[in-house]
Write an enzyme that holds these catalytic residues in place. Structure first.
Site, short mmCIF file in Angstrom:
data_model
loop_
_atom_site.label_atom_id
_atom_site.label_comp_id
_atom_site.label_asym_id
_atom_site.label_seq_id
_atom_site.Cartn_x
_atom_site.Cartn_y
_atom_site.Cartn_z
N GLY A 11 1.42 3.69 8.39
CA GLY A 11 2.77 3.77 7.84
C GLY A 11 3.35 5.17 8.00
NE ARG A 72 -0.13 -0.47 9.21
CZ ARG A 72 0.96 -0.16 8.49
NH1 ARG A 72 2.12 -0.70 8.79
NH2 ARG A 72 0.88 0.68 7.48
CG ASP A 103 -6.89 3.54 3.70
OD1 ASP A 103 -5.74 3.45 4.16
OD2 ASP A 103 -7.46 2.63 3.08
CB THR A 125 -0.40 7.69 3.44
OG1 THR A 125 -0.10 6.54 2.64
CG2 THR A 125 -1.53 8.44 2.75
CG ASP A 127 0.24 4.07 0.11
OD1 ASP A 127 1.39 3.79 -0.24
OD2 ASP A 127 -0.37 3.47 1.01
CG ASP A 129 -4.04 5.43 -0.59
OD1 ASP A 129 -3.84 6.43 0.13
OD2 ASP A 129 -4.03 4.27 -0.16
NE ARG A 171 0.45 -3.77 0.71
CZ ARG A 171 0.35 -3.56 2.02
NH1 ARG A 171 -0.69 -4.01 2.68
NH2 ARG A 171 1.25 -2.88 2.66
P1 ATP Z 1 -0.83 3.74 5.39
O1 ATP Z 1 -1.86 3.56 4.31
O2 ATP Z 1 0.19 4.78 5.05
O3 ATP Z 1 -0.22 2.44 5.86
P2 ATP Z 1 -2.99 3.85 7.31
O4 ATP Z 1 -3.46 4.92 8.20
O5 ATP Z 1 -3.95 3.40 6.23
O6 ATP Z 1 -1.60 4.32 6.69
P3 ATP Z 1 -3.43 1.34 8.73
O7 ATP Z 1 -2.45 0.40 9.32
O8 ATP Z 1 -4.39 0.83 7.74
O9 ATP Z 1 -2.56 2.56 8.17
O10 ATP Z 1 -4.31 1.97 9.92
C1 ATP Z 1 -3.71 2.51 11.09
C2 ATP Z 1 -4.47 2.09 12.33
O11 ATP Z 1 -5.80 2.63 12.27
C3 ATP Z 1 -4.69 0.58 12.49
O12 ATP Z 1 -3.60 -0.07 13.10
C4 ATP Z 1 -5.91 0.54 13.40
O13 ATP Z 1 -5.56 0.70 14.76
C5 ATP Z 1 -6.71 1.76 12.95
N1 ATP Z 1 -7.79 1.32 12.04
C6 ATP Z 1 -7.66 0.91 10.75
N2 ATP Z 1 -8.84 0.53 10.23
C7 ATP Z 1 -9.76 0.70 11.21
C8 ATP Z 1 -11.18 0.48 11.32
N3 ATP Z 1 -11.89 0.01 10.30
N4 ATP Z 1 -11.76 0.79 12.49
C9 ATP Z 1 -11.05 1.25 13.53
N5 ATP Z 1 -9.73 1.46 13.50
C10 ATP Z 1 -9.08 1.21 12.36
#
Ligand code: ATP
Length: 319
Positions: A11, A72, A103, A125, A127, A129, A171
């Site tokens: 995000g 994503r 995360d 982020t 969040d 979190d 969430r």
């Molecule tokens: P936000 O919490 O602000 O949405 P975020 O970094 O947590 O940000 P995610 O969509 O969960 O956002 O993760 C971003 C990208 O990281 C995912 O689209 C994916 O490509 C990669 N990713 C997430 N989890 C994993 C995992 N367990 N292993 C490998 N790649 C991952």
């Protein structure tokens, strides 16, 4: 280390541009080449990589969103996709990577580290979190946006003597709801960390009405229930006239606050220093006034504890 890459992922959050700017300028200051990767891990797999100079990050510090764009990537969730990403990094001669995100982004970064890539994360982020950092980049700006909305809704709530329910992002985390609720003087704040009890919310509403309050604002984090459901619960249990507002993606946009710009600048500069020192598999975080390196494992898997004393304080002050 000669050439580093930077990407934003997951995000978007206000302050991500300030973070990229700091990576570019701090990197170049230390004699590194800095390459920008578009669209997060998706763009990395597709080789959407270009060199960033000092001027390429001019006039971005005040802009919301991320000029590198974000995505994503399902493909990156597979080992095959991640191997492609490593091949691309090798092809471009990139020997260190800075990933700005939440995360999920750091879970991906840990996988890259396992495949031999030197990688440091910067928490971006709204969040807030992640464990090991008091604040994430974007949180403060998102809270300001919510407080601004509360101020406006308070005007109409007071005029019509209504109960307003405002749904905010979160969430799994009540950080935005709690911080904005306290700052905005909300009468009730509903967060995922505390079980939702509609009867208790109505009892509090009735009590404050008996004390002369003619309008109320309730903040609900999306992970608790929808604003609509809370409104329906209140109407059926108490008969109060309710209205709802869902802030949604408004909370991600807008110019970053000065707090977020400064945080982004410091955390990102520290990420460049960490790569130069040969570190990998860490996130930069702020603890008190100090910048620290926090292992990804800890940032992701340790539960960040919400300060429930703030919830009690908000309730005392909103009576
Ligand atoms: P936000 O919490 O602000 O949405 P975020 O970094 O947590 O940000 P995610 O969509 O969960 O956002 O993760 C971003 C990208 O990281 C995912 O689209 C994916 O490509 C990669 N990713 C997430 N989890 C994993 C995992 N367990 N292993 C490998 N790649 C991952």
């Amino acid at each position: 280390m000669k050439r580093i890459g930077v990407l934003t992922s997951g995000g978007d959050a206000p302050g991500m541009n300030a973070a990229v700017r700091a990576v570019v300028r701090k990197g170049i200051y230390h004699g590194l080449e800095v390459w920008g990767i578009r669209r997060g891990y998706a763009g990395l797999i597709d080789g959407e990589i270009y060199r960033l100079g000092l001027r390429s990050v001019a006039d971005v510090i005040q802009r919301g969103g991320t000029f590198l764009r974000t995505a994503r990537s399902q493909e990156f969730m597979t080992e095959e996709g991640r191997k492609k990403a490593v091949e691309v990094l090798n092809r471009f001669g990139i020997d260190g990577l800075i990933t700005i995100g939440g995360d999920g982004t750091f879970r991906g970064a840990m996988e890259l580290n396992r495949l031999g890539v030197k990688v440091i994360g910067v928490p971006g982020t709204i969040d807030n979190d992640l464990a090991g950092t008091d604040y994430t980049i974007g949180f403060d700006s998102a809270v300001d946006t919510v407080v601004d909305a509360i101020n406006k809704i308070r005007d109409t709530a007071a005029s019509h003597e209504r109960v307003f329910i405002i749904e905010v992002m979160g969430r799994y985390s009540g950080e935005i709801a709690l911080t904005a609720g306290l700052a905005g003087g909300a009468e009730s704040i509903l967060i995922p960390e505390i079980p939702y009890d509609p009867q208790e919310v109505c009892d509090r509403l009735k009590e404050s009405y008996e004390k002369g309050k003619k309008h109320s604002i309730i903040i609900v984090a999306e992970g608790v229930a929808s604003a609509q459901r809370v409104a329906d619960d209140i109407r059926s249990l108490s008969g109060f006239d309710t209205r709802i507002t869902v802030l949604g993606h408004l909370q991600r946009g807008g110019t970053p606050s000065s707090f977020d710009r400064n945080l982004a600048s410091r955390l990102s500069a520290a990420a460049v220093e960490a790569l130069l020192a040969g570190k990998s598999n860490y996130m930069t975080g702020i603890q008190g006034s100090e910048i620290k390196l926090v292992p990804f494992e800890e940032a992701i898997n340790k539960k960040k504890k919400i300060n429930t004393e703030l919830l009690e304080l908000a309730q005392i002050l909103a009576r």
